[in-house]
Write an enzyme that holds these catalytic residues in place. Structure first.
Site, PDB file in Angstrom:
ATOM      1  N   HIS A  57       5.516   0.125  -7.287  1.00  0.00           N
ATOM      2  CA  HIS A  57       6.010  -1.238  -7.544  1.00  0.00           C
ATOM      3  C   HIS A  57       7.010  -1.555  -6.419  1.00  0.00           C
ATOM      4  CE1 HIS A  57       7.007  -4.800  -9.698  1.00  0.00           C
ATOM      5  NE2 HIS A  57       7.626  -4.317 -10.762  1.00  0.00           N
TER       6      HIS A  57
ATOM      7  N   HIS B 290      -3.428  -4.569  -4.393  1.00  0.00           N
ATOM      8  CA  HIS B 290      -2.688  -5.293  -5.414  1.00  0.00           C
ATOM      9  C   HIS B 290      -3.452  -5.283  -6.728  1.00  0.00           C
ATOM     10  CE1 HIS B 290      -0.264  -8.310  -7.413  1.00  0.00           C
ATOM     11  NE2 HIS B 290       0.662  -7.928  -6.566  1.00  0.00           N
TER      12      HIS B 290
ATOM     13  N   ASP C 222       5.068  -6.129   0.368  1.00  0.00           N
ATOM     14  CA  ASP C 222       5.966  -5.037   0.754  1.00  0.00           C
ATOM     15  C   ASP C 222       5.731  -4.507   2.159  1.00  0.00           C
ATOM     16  OD1 ASP C 222       7.530  -4.858  -1.580  1.00  0.00           O
ATOM     17  OD2 ASP C 222       5.820  -3.987  -2.624  1.00  0.00           O
TER      18      ASP C 222
END
Ligand SMILES: CC(C)(COP(=O)(O)OP(=O)(O)OC[C@H]1O[C@@H](n2cnc3c(N)ncnc32)[C@H](O)[C@@H]1OP(=O)(O)O)[C@@H](O)C(=O)NCCC(=O)NCCS
Length: 373
Positions: A220, A259, A310
């Site tokens: 995460h 994802h 990210d």
């Protein structure tokens, strides 16, 4: 109602929300109906945070008042400073935030949820950068800092506490815009954790502490730190290409890619990649950005996978002179807006969240007393 088990609850709707849509209409992202593409470049993070927590965009005077309010909430209570000094230098900054949030809950407890919840959300948004940077500067650089700054926004405030000077305008803008991208993402793991905690009628601080602990993991929020370590492992694009092939042959998970909801692209990635590229040019970088692009290309060619937020945010933050271990805390500085909106929404129409489980253990069997085992 189905009894079928769905691993990770993937694709299962676990409730209704008016806060955010993820992945609809060609992998887009909307906060309360506004697309992120429309907001970045036109809004600052506090505008978006206000939209999420209070339900509508602020006008100019409401935004100014909101920024002023956040500014007035940046000072740490003395007791919290003592606790922060006691947390070891070796602790992860996410654990510092977790402890800081939980401890603040004992100092400024929530006794009247409906009256206090927005104020607590604002207090945490204002205080999280102060908590991390007070601890960081004390333990890593041996200095006790004043956590009050006159910076207008959360991003500039954080950067000023980190750098102990005013940040460059482009750096401040890049971090501010990244906070918009990180602010909210529907029923992701940490938000869901916050809602599960809230649904037991627990307090605001407990919900946010649960969320911070959940965000910490590398699948995460922790992915941006892991992505930076990956990028820094290579000195040239050629090295990155060979290294990636090797990792993929070993079936390694490449952090910052893939994802759970987006299937074609992460709409946030193009935006943050643009910032990473601009900042690379600002810094005259010839290594980090080309290596990142090669990793991106290899993942697309070899795995048909795309970078998530990210991946390029790691490179962008690196160019902003932010130490890698502070990347995931920045996620918290932003996501507190989304978490808060969800805590408030969960309370509006609460039902305890308690799913069932498919039992796969032994059939019923006779209990054998300990003397006979
Ligand atoms: C985000 C993530 C948890 C989504 O998981 P998911 O939707 O459940 O996807 P799965 O893990 O089921 O992946 C499906 C397949 O793709 C592979 N895969 C998924 N992400 C991968 C990655 N980043 N690198 C390499 N392979 C990956 C899986 O190993 C799996 O292969 P298999 O079918 O041979 O077992 C996952 O993509 C991941 O771990 N990414 C890296 C961590 C990360 O960047 N997290 C931040 C998310 S914003």
């Amino acid at each position: 109602m189905t009894n079928q088990t769905v691993a990770g609850l993937k694709g299962v709707s676990a409730g209704q929300t008016a806060i955010c849509t993820v992945g609809s209409e060609g992998n887009s992202l909307h906060y309360r109906g506004y697309s992120i593409e429309d907001m970045v470049g036109q809004a600052c993070f506090e505008e978006v945070a206000y939209l999420l927590i209070y339900g509508e965009l602020p006008n100019q005077s409401k935004l100014a008042a909101y920024q002023q309010k956040l500014k007035s909430l940046r000072d740490l209570p003395e007791a919290l400073k003592i606790v922060l000094k006691l947390i070891p230098r070796t602790a992860h900054p996410m654990d510092v935030l977790k402890v800081g949030c939980a401890f603040l809950g004992t100092l400024e407890s929530e006794t009247h949820p409906t009256q206090q919840q927005c104020d607590i959300a604002d207090r945490l948004m204002a205080l999280f950068p102060s908590i991390v940077m007070y601890w960081y500067q004390w333990h890593h650089l041996g200095r006790e800092i004043d956590t009050h700054t006159e910076a207008d926004g959360v991003a500039a405030h954080f950067l000023e506490l980190l750098l102990q000077r005013k940040p460059e305008a482009m750096v401040s803008e890049a971090v501010d815009q990244s906070l918009i991208l990180y602010a909210e993402h529907e029923f992701n793991a940490s938000t869901f954790a916050a809602r599960v905690t809230t649904a037991t009628l627990s307090d605001f601080y407990s919900a946010i502490t649960s969320a911070i602990g959940t965000l910490r993991g590398p699948l995460h929020g922790g992915a941006n730190e892991a992505a930076m370590e990956l990028i820094e492992a290579y000195q040239t694009p050629a090295e990155a290409k060979a290294g990636l092939l090797d990792r993929l042959a070993r079936k390694e998970k490449i952090m910052g890619f893939g994802h759970a909801v987006y299937k074609i692209r992460d709409p946030r990635s193009d935006i943050i990649q643009g910032w990473a590229k601009k900042l690379a040019a600002l810094r005259g970088d010839k290594v980090i950005y080309p290596v990142a692009e090669m990793i991106d290309k290899m993942m697309r060619d070899e795995k048909h996978m795309f970078p998530n937020l990210d991946f390029y945010s790691a490179a962008a933050y690196h160019f902003c002179d932010i130490p890698t271990e502070l990347f995931t805390p920045i996620f918290v500085f932003a996501r507190i807006a989304g978490w808060s909106a969800h805590v408030i929404e969960q309370r509006q129409n609460n039902k305890i969240i308690r799913p069932g489980a498919e039992y796969i253990g032994p059939e019923p069997r006779p209990f054998v007393a300990i003397a006979n085992r």
